[in-house]
Design a protein around this motif. Structure first.
Motif, PDB file in Angstrom:
ATOM      1  N   ALA A   1      50.865  38.260  41.821  1.00 54.93           N
ATOM      2  CA  ALA A   1      49.790  38.244  40.541  1.00 54.93           C
ATOM      3  C   ALA A   1      48.660  38.741  40.917  1.00 54.93           C
ATOM      4  O   ALA A   1      47.706  38.008  40.458  1.00 54.93           O
ATOM      5  CB  ALA A   1      49.916  37.003  40.259  1.00 54.93           C
ATOM      6  N   GLN A   2      48.519  40.278  41.578  1.00 59.67           N
ATOM      7  CA  GLN A   2      47.128  40.817  41.573  1.00 59.67           C
ATOM      8  C   GLN A   2      47.080  41.697  40.881  1.00 59.67           C
ATOM      9  O   GLN A   2      47.825  42.015  40.007  1.00 59.67           O
ATOM     10  CB  GLN A   2      47.176  41.490  43.083  1.00 59.67           C
ATOM     11  CG  GLN A   2      47.162  40.298  44.293  1.00 59.67           C
ATOM     12  CD  GLN A   2      46.165  39.303  44.308  1.00 59.67           C
ATOM     13  OE1 GLN A   2      44.920  39.790  44.579  1.00 59.67           O
ATOM     14  NE2 GLN A   2      46.337  38.029  43.932  1.00 59.67           N
ATOM     15  N   LEU A   3      45.827  42.059  40.564  1.00 57.53           N
ATOM     16  CA  LEU A   3      45.505  43.173  39.631  1.00 57.53           C
ATOM     17  C   LEU A   3      46.376  44.630  39.941  1.00 57.53           C
ATOM     18  O   LEU A   3      46.393  44.786  41.202  1.00 57.53           O
ATOM     19  CB  LEU A   3      44.064  43.750  39.817  1.00 57.53           C
ATOM     20  CG  LEU A   3      42.924  43.132  39.154  1.00 57.53           C
ATOM     21  CD1 LEU A   3      41.455  43.554  39.274  1.00 57.53           C
ATOM     22  CD2 LEU A   3      43.345  43.123  37.406  1.00 57.53           C
ATOM     23  N   PRO A   4      46.943  45.098  39.181  1.00 52.50           N
ATOM     24  CA  PRO A   4      47.074  44.927  37.642  1.00 52.50           C
ATOM     25  C   PRO A   4      48.226  44.101  37.154  1.00 52.50           C
ATOM     26  O   PRO A   4      48.282  44.236  35.890  1.00 52.50           O
ATOM     27  CB  PRO A   4      46.905  46.341  37.287  1.00 52.50           C
ATOM     28  CG  PRO A   4      47.821  46.992  37.972  1.00 52.50           C
ATOM     29  CD  PRO A   4      47.750  46.326  39.449  1.00 52.50           C
ATOM     30  N   LEU A   5      48.775  43.564  38.019  1.00 48.85           N
ATOM     31  CA  LEU A   5      49.924  42.970  37.309  1.00 48.85           C
ATOM     32  C   LEU A   5      49.875  41.156  37.540  1.00 48.85           C
ATOM     33  O   LEU A   5      50.821  40.602  37.617  1.00 48.85           O
ATOM     34  CB  LEU A   5      51.256  43.131  38.168  1.00 48.85           C
ATOM     35  CG  LEU A   5      51.566  44.747  38.287  1.00 48.85           C
ATOM     36  CD1 LEU A   5      52.753  44.837  39.183  1.00 48.85           C
ATOM     37  CD2 LEU A   5      51.893  45.180  36.927  1.00 48.85           C
ATOM     38  N   GLN A   6      48.695  40.884  37.261  1.00 52.49           N
ATOM     39  CA  GLN A   6      48.327  39.430  37.349  1.00 52.49           C
ATOM     40  C   GLN A   6      48.584  38.486  36.114  1.00 52.49           C
ATOM     41  O   GLN A   6      48.774  37.396  36.355  1.00 52.49           O
ATOM     42  CB  GLN A   6      46.980  39.132  37.785  1.00 52.49           C
ATOM     43  CG  GLN A   6      45.731  39.293  36.713  1.00 52.49           C
ATOM     44  CD  GLN A   6      45.714  40.481  36.197  1.00 52.49           C
ATOM     45  OE1 GLN A   6      46.488  41.295  36.179  1.00 52.49           O
ATOM     46  NE2 GLN A   6      44.303  40.641  35.463  1.00 52.49           N
TER      47      GLN A   6
ATOM     48  N   LEU B   1      37.573  38.356  39.192  1.00 52.90           N
ATOM     49  CA  LEU B   1      38.142  38.582  37.960  1.00 52.90           C
ATOM     50  C   LEU B   1      38.589  37.200  37.695  1.00 52.90           C
ATOM     51  O   LEU B   1      38.146  36.271  36.809  1.00 52.90           O
ATOM     52  CB  LEU B   1      38.912  39.724  37.632  1.00 52.90           C
ATOM     53  CG  LEU B   1      38.390  41.012  37.572  1.00 52.90           C
ATOM     54  CD1 LEU B   1      39.321  41.955  37.259  1.00 52.90           C
ATOM     55  CD2 LEU B   1      36.992  41.209  36.885  1.00 52.90           C
ATOM     56  N   ALA B   2      39.470  36.813  38.497  1.00 53.07           N
ATOM     57  CA  ALA B   2      40.244  35.659  38.119  1.00 53.07           C
ATOM     58  C   ALA B   2      39.148  34.345  38.478  1.00 53.07           C
ATOM     59  O   ALA B   2      39.412  33.141  37.522  1.00 53.07           O
ATOM     60  CB  ALA B   2      41.406  35.347  39.356  1.00 53.07           C
TER      61      ALA B   2
ATOM     62  N   GLY C   1      43.881  36.808  46.151  1.00 53.68           N
ATOM     63  CA  GLY C   1      42.897  37.708  46.281  1.00 53.68           C
ATOM     64  C   GLY C   1      42.090  37.792  47.596  1.00 53.68           C
ATOM     65  O   GLY C   1      42.055  38.794  48.291  1.00 53.68           O
ATOM     66  N   TYR C   2      41.770  36.575  48.156  1.00 52.69           N
ATOM     67  CA  TYR C   2      41.314  36.312  49.246  1.00 52.69           C
ATOM     68  C   TYR C   2      42.240  37.097  50.219  1.00 52.69           C
ATOM     69  O   TYR C   2      41.960  37.565  51.302  1.00 52.69           O
ATOM     70  CB  TYR C   2      41.066  34.972  49.503  1.00 52.69           C
ATOM     71  CG  TYR C   2      39.472  34.546  49.136  1.00 52.69           C
ATOM     72  CD1 TYR C   2      38.246  35.006  50.101  1.00 52.69           C
ATOM     73  CD2 TYR C   2      39.099  33.788  47.832  1.00 52.69           C
ATOM     74  CE1 TYR C   2      36.980  34.657  49.487  1.00 52.69           C
ATOM     75  CE2 TYR C   2      37.633  33.504  47.747  1.00 52.69           C
ATOM     76  CZ  TYR C   2      36.935  33.895  48.360  1.00 52.69           C
ATOM     77  OH  TYR C   2      35.650  33.623  48.075  1.00 52.69           O
TER      78      TYR C   2
ATOM     79  N   PHE D   1      43.517  41.635  29.791  1.00 53.60           N
ATOM     80  CA  PHE D   1      44.468  42.242  29.787  1.00 53.60           C
ATOM     81  C   PHE D   1      45.791  42.449  29.261  1.00 53.60           C
ATOM     82  O   PHE D   1      46.387  43.323  28.990  1.00 53.60           O
ATOM     83  CB  PHE D   1      44.883  41.867  31.726  1.00 53.60           C
ATOM     84  CG  PHE D   1      44.001  42.640  32.581  1.00 53.60           C
ATOM     85  CD1 PHE D   1      44.359  43.810  32.902  1.00 53.60           C
ATOM     86  CD2 PHE D   1      43.245  41.894  33.027  1.00 53.60           C
ATOM     87  CE1 PHE D   1      43.331  44.476  33.958  1.00 53.60           C
ATOM     88  CE2 PHE D   1      42.030  42.345  33.958  1.00 53.60           C
ATOM     89  CZ  PHE D   1      42.304  43.580  34.631  1.00 53.60           C
ATOM     90  N   ASP D   2      45.992  41.087  28.632  1.00 50.94           N
ATOM     91  CA  ASP D   2      47.086  40.873  27.782  1.00 50.94           C
ATOM     92  C   ASP D   2      47.068  41.890  26.632  1.00 50.94           C
ATOM     93  O   ASP D   2      48.017  42.544  26.171  1.00 50.94           O
ATOM     94  CB  ASP D   2      47.160  39.591  27.306  1.00 50.94           C
ATOM     95  CG  ASP D   2      48.116  38.671  28.218  1.00 50.94           C
ATOM     96  OD1 ASP D   2      48.841  39.333  29.291  1.00 50.94           O
ATOM     97  OD2 ASP D   2      47.918  37.524  28.525  1.00 50.94           O
TER      98      ASP D   2
END
Lengths: 628, 172, 100
Positions: free
Chosen positions: A234-239, A296-297, A320-321, A557-558
């Motif tokens: 679930a990282q950008l861009p599929l988070q 972003l999150a 993300g970290y 994003f959605d």
């Protein structure tokens, strides 16, 4: 003792089969005993194997057990082989142990549910698939586990399938991760086509010997694997799927969407780190994705009102970290953060679940408040989890793991001040949203009354995880603070070590990180506990309100994906409502009907017509034979 | 012999044409018998006296008698003859005539395209027929017997009246 | 000496007349008669062929055709009686309820 390795995934799998076939006939107690017990025994076996591994590690640093030959096609001969090294042992330990605690918790949490056996069957299948994923010796078997956990994720998000929203969330999670999985499958094809094997260790050796650093094939393969990792983690861009995945029961969120499955991408990259080492550009991309995602999150988590969505965005941010750490080459730091995150995030979810179930399935944090006194065990464990998440210095595990990542982001040759600064700002955000949650939910005045108090099977896992959320940090401490290197020593046989910064720089970095975390805490304290009206005032301002909306919706994003992908498809579907291709078949049908109409008039039942028909036929056939 | 053949052929064709075009069933049957008798004569001319005899006995005799019996049984009167006349509209002959003409052209062309030596007219005795009938064609004879049995059973079954309701069994 | 072609042509003419009769007539009795004509024409062709080769096989074939004709007439006339009993007519058009 290593010979028992196969039982670790086999036990939950057996339990799944029994529960799936006979679950409806078993009592709830029997289902729970099977579901929890199988994972518990797996955890026990893992502990035994783990002690032996620590005491007398295998000579090559890894133990592999071939169970049977899976497929044999040409030179593609993947065997069902389990591969145990320090990395997979760590993963196995976290999966079985945290999994066991969550199963135990779930046996009480789900007690009132009619589909009790189905729940445990899916959970057990998940644990078995996840263990297969981490223990796989080749990428194909890993992919089997990868898809298995995806399936279980789908089944469990949509567990309460009678609500269409839950079913939609499940489908969304399945489809979005499928994008990444497809990329990963293509990556596997590429690796097999180019290097001729899918066994991970020979594959890595082959890649290192055949491809120079920065070669096109290495970049392509690494980028495709990264695609799979991005989807699953679930990282950008599929988070976008993860926040919606909170539609599932809370133990599911804890196990699958916080502690284990979503970190499969981290594991994949760590497992194939040699390949990523050959593609520095992709490594930078990994780090950039991680940095961007965590910011972003983190900002989105700051404004959510649903307790589980806060935690979901926090999970995205924390992964993300890990990606940031992987991107800067700090493999061990990433795995360390994975471990501590698994403990404290599972703890946070389970504690949140306890809150939710105590308040009769209320998830809106603004309807909670003052629960500190009413739910003391939940409060203290949640506080420990949040503190660990926020990286409160010196006592929490999260502090040590995050600090390691930040130090590496500064010093690594692929890292740099920008990545470090992103991580630092992320740390500030993390502390802010963690304590915002604490202050809103547990402090202030009580707005609801507690329906029922969690029982022992729910509180014990909380206490154990809380203890782990603190002590698991002490296995690795920076040089400036105590200098413990047990964890990096343990992982050293599987993952390359990372360079430690000089003591002075390290101390400075630690100091700044502590300051950021404490600043975040202070901001949360002043804004959400002291002056809540100030938050209202700020969010009333037009600019702030639109920013608030943007963050609340996860940066839109959605809607973006809807506009970019869903809307065009719907548009084409609208145009092609009467399927153009169908016209061809419709024409055929029309032609047949026409001929049928014509031919049925010949079936008049009139004997003379039949005789005439025979006569004409004779004339024609004879004519063809004679004159033709 | 040749003259006799052509005259009989002419009689056969004319009587056959009359047989299929009469409105009165009994007249048609009588013309048909004439046709069969003339064909029997042709068989005799072609040197097949045994078959000529069978043609008279079975075709002109037995089969035609069956037809006459049926006509008498049904008691077809003047009204039926009138009805036949109505049906035998000259227009009704166009289509069948066309098909028949086309087929005839084809048959004649295929016959005349492959010239054959003339027939000898030498007699093939009943003895020779019997020898081949009970020699190489024995199985055919057995099958023919089976066919006759089947025809007999079929005719009996179809013509039977159900004793219970006085109706044919198949009409229920 | 009669040419074989003429015998075969006679058979063809008789056959075609029978065919025309089958198609034209609506009365089942006449249809059956026309079928007899056609069968007889076929038998004639066999006899002609047998005479051309001076072999008894043609006559044997005629016998088989004779048997077929006899069986056919027996069944056909029984059907005719049945038709008359049910529809009070010999019109084949009456028995067309099985149309498609």
């Amino acid at each position: 003792m290593f010979e028992l390795l196969w039982t670790i995934p086999a036990l939950p799998l057996t339990s799944f089969v029994v529960l799936a076939c006979f679950g409806s006939r078993l009592s709830k107690a029997a289902s729970a005993l099977l579901g929890v017990g199988s994972v518990g025994i797996s955890a026990a076996v893992t502990l035994l194997i783990g002690f032996e591994f620590l005491g007398a590690p295998p000579a090559s640093g890894a133990y592999s057990q071939t169970l049977w030959n899976w497929i044999a096609v040409g030179n593609l001969q993947p065997a069902v082989t389990l591969y145990l090294d320090a990395l997979s042992l760590l993963m196995t330990f976290v999966i079985t142990f945290v999994g066991f605690l969550i199963h135990l918790y779930a046996s009480e949490y789900m007690a009132g549910d009619a589909d009790f056996a189905r729940f445990f069957a899916s959970m057990n299948l998940f644990v078995a698939s996840m263990l297969m994923l981490v223990l796989a010796d080749n990428l194909l078997l890993l992919y089997l586990g990868w898809e298995g956990v995806g399936l279980c994720s789908y089944l469990l998000i949509g567990f309460w399938y009678t609500d269409p929203a839950n079913a939609r969330a499940a489908v969304k999670a399945f489809l979005v991760t499928r994008i990444g999985d497809t990329a990963m499958a293509i990556g596997l094809f590429l690796l097999f086509a180019k290097l001729g094997t899918l066994q991970i260790q020979p594959l890595m050796a082959e890649a290192a010997s055949q491809w120079p650093e920065g070669s096109g094939w290495a970049i392509a393969a690494a980028a495709l694997l990264l695609g799979g990792a991005v989807g699953k983690s679930a990282q950008l861009p599929l988070q976008t799927w993860l926040p919606d995945a909170m539609a599932g029961p809370t133990p599911v969120s804890a196990l699958i969407h916080a502690a284990t499955m979503v970190t499969a991408g981290v594991y994949l990259i760590a497992r194939t780190h040699v390949l990523f080492g050959l593609a520095p550009q992709v490594e930078v991309a990994v780090a950039a994705i991680g940095a961007l995602t965590l910011l972003l999150a983190g900002l989105s988590a700051l404004v959510q009102s649903d307790i589980k969505r806060v935690l979901a965005y926090s999970t995205i941010s924390q992964i993300g970290y890990m990606f940031l750490a992987l991107g800067v080459g700090a493999w061990q730091a990433a795995m360390f953060h994975f471990m501590t995150h698994a403990f404290f995030k599972a703890l946070l979810f389970l504690a949140a679940g306890a809150v939710i179930v105590s308040l009769h399935h209320e998830q809106n944090i603004f309807k909670m408040g003052g629960l500190r006194k009413l739910l003391p065990v939940t409060f203290w464990t949640f506080l420990i989890g949040a503190a660990s998440l926020a990286g409160i210095p010196f006592i929490t595990a999260g502090f040590y793991s995050k600090d390691w990542i930040l130090a590496q982001a500064w010093t690594s040759h692929t890292g740099g001040p920008w990545f470090w600064f992103a991580g630092l700002f992320g740390a500030f955000l993390t502390a802010a949203y963690s304590f915002r949650l604490i202050f809103i939910v547990f402090f202030g005045e009580a707005k609801t009354h507690v329906h029922h108090h969690p029982g022992r099977r729910m509180t014990w896992p909380l206490v154990v995880l809380a203890a782990l959320a603190i002590v698991s940090g002490f296995v690795e401490m920076p040089e400036t603070l105590g200098h413990v290197a047990a964890f990096s020593h343990f992982l050293g046989s599987a993952l390359p070590p990372s360079h430690h910064p000089e003591a002075g720089v390290e101390a400075m970095l630690i100091g700044i990180a502590i300051a950021a975390a404490l600043l975040g805490l202070a901001v949360a304290y002043f804004l959400y506990l002291r002056n809540p009206e100030k938050v209202d005032a700020i969010s009333k301002a037009p600019l702030a309100a639109s920013v608030h909306r943007l963050w609340l919706s996860g940066w839109g994003f959605d809607r973006l994906y809807h506009m970019m992908f869903v809307a065009p498809v719907l548009w084409v579907a609208e145009i092609n409502k009467n399927d153009i291709i169908d016209q061809i078949y419709r024409f055929t049908a029309w032609l047949h009907r026409l001929v049928h109409q014509f031919l049925r008039t010949t079936q008049s039942g009139q004997l003379r017509w039949y005789a005439a028909g025979i006569g004409v036929g004779t004339v024609i056939v004879a004519g063809v034979v004679i004159f033709g | 012999m040749e003259t006799a053949f052509y005259i009989t052929s002419l009689i056969a064709v004319i009587s056959t044409l009359l047989a299929i075009s009469r409105a009165n069933a009994v007249h048609a049957l009588l013309y048909l018998i004439v046709s069969f008798l003339s064909i029997s004569l042709i068989f005799f001319i072609l040197g097949a006296p045994f078959i000529a005899a069978l043609e008279v006995i079975i075709y002109a005799g037995a089969i035609m008698v069956l037809f006459v019996f049926v006509v008498m049984l049904l008691n077809i009167g003047r009204a039926a003859t009138e009805q036949e006349k109505q049906w035998l509209d000259p227009k009704a002959w166009r289509g069948p005539g066309l098909i028949g003409a086309a087929l005839l052209v084809e048959l004649i062309s295929v016959v005349s395209k492959n010239p054959q030596p003339a027939m000898t007219g030498a007699e093939i005795t009943p003895k020779a027929v019997a020898i081949s009938l009970f020699g190489p064609y024995l199985l055919g004879v057995e099958l023919a017997a089976m066919l006759l049995l089947a025809g007999m059973v079929g005719a009996y079954h179809l013509g039977r009246r159900d004793p219970r309701d006085g109706k044919s069994e198949t009409s229920r | 000496m009669i040419p074989t072609e003429h015998g075969l042509m006679l058979a063809a003419v008789l056959f075609v007349i029978g065919l025309a009769g089958v198609i034209v007539r609506r009365n089942l009795l006449f249809v059956l008669m026309s079928i007899e004509i056609m069968l007889n024409a076929a038998g004639l062709a066999f006899i002609v062929a047998g005479a051309r080769w001076a072999q008894p096989d043609g006559q044997v074939m005629f016998l088989f055709i004779l048997v077929t004709a006899a069986a056919e007439v027996a069944v056909g006339l029984a059907l005719l009686l049945l038709l008359h009993r049910r529809f009070k007519t010999l019109d084949t058009a009456a028995a067309s309820t099985m149309r498609g």
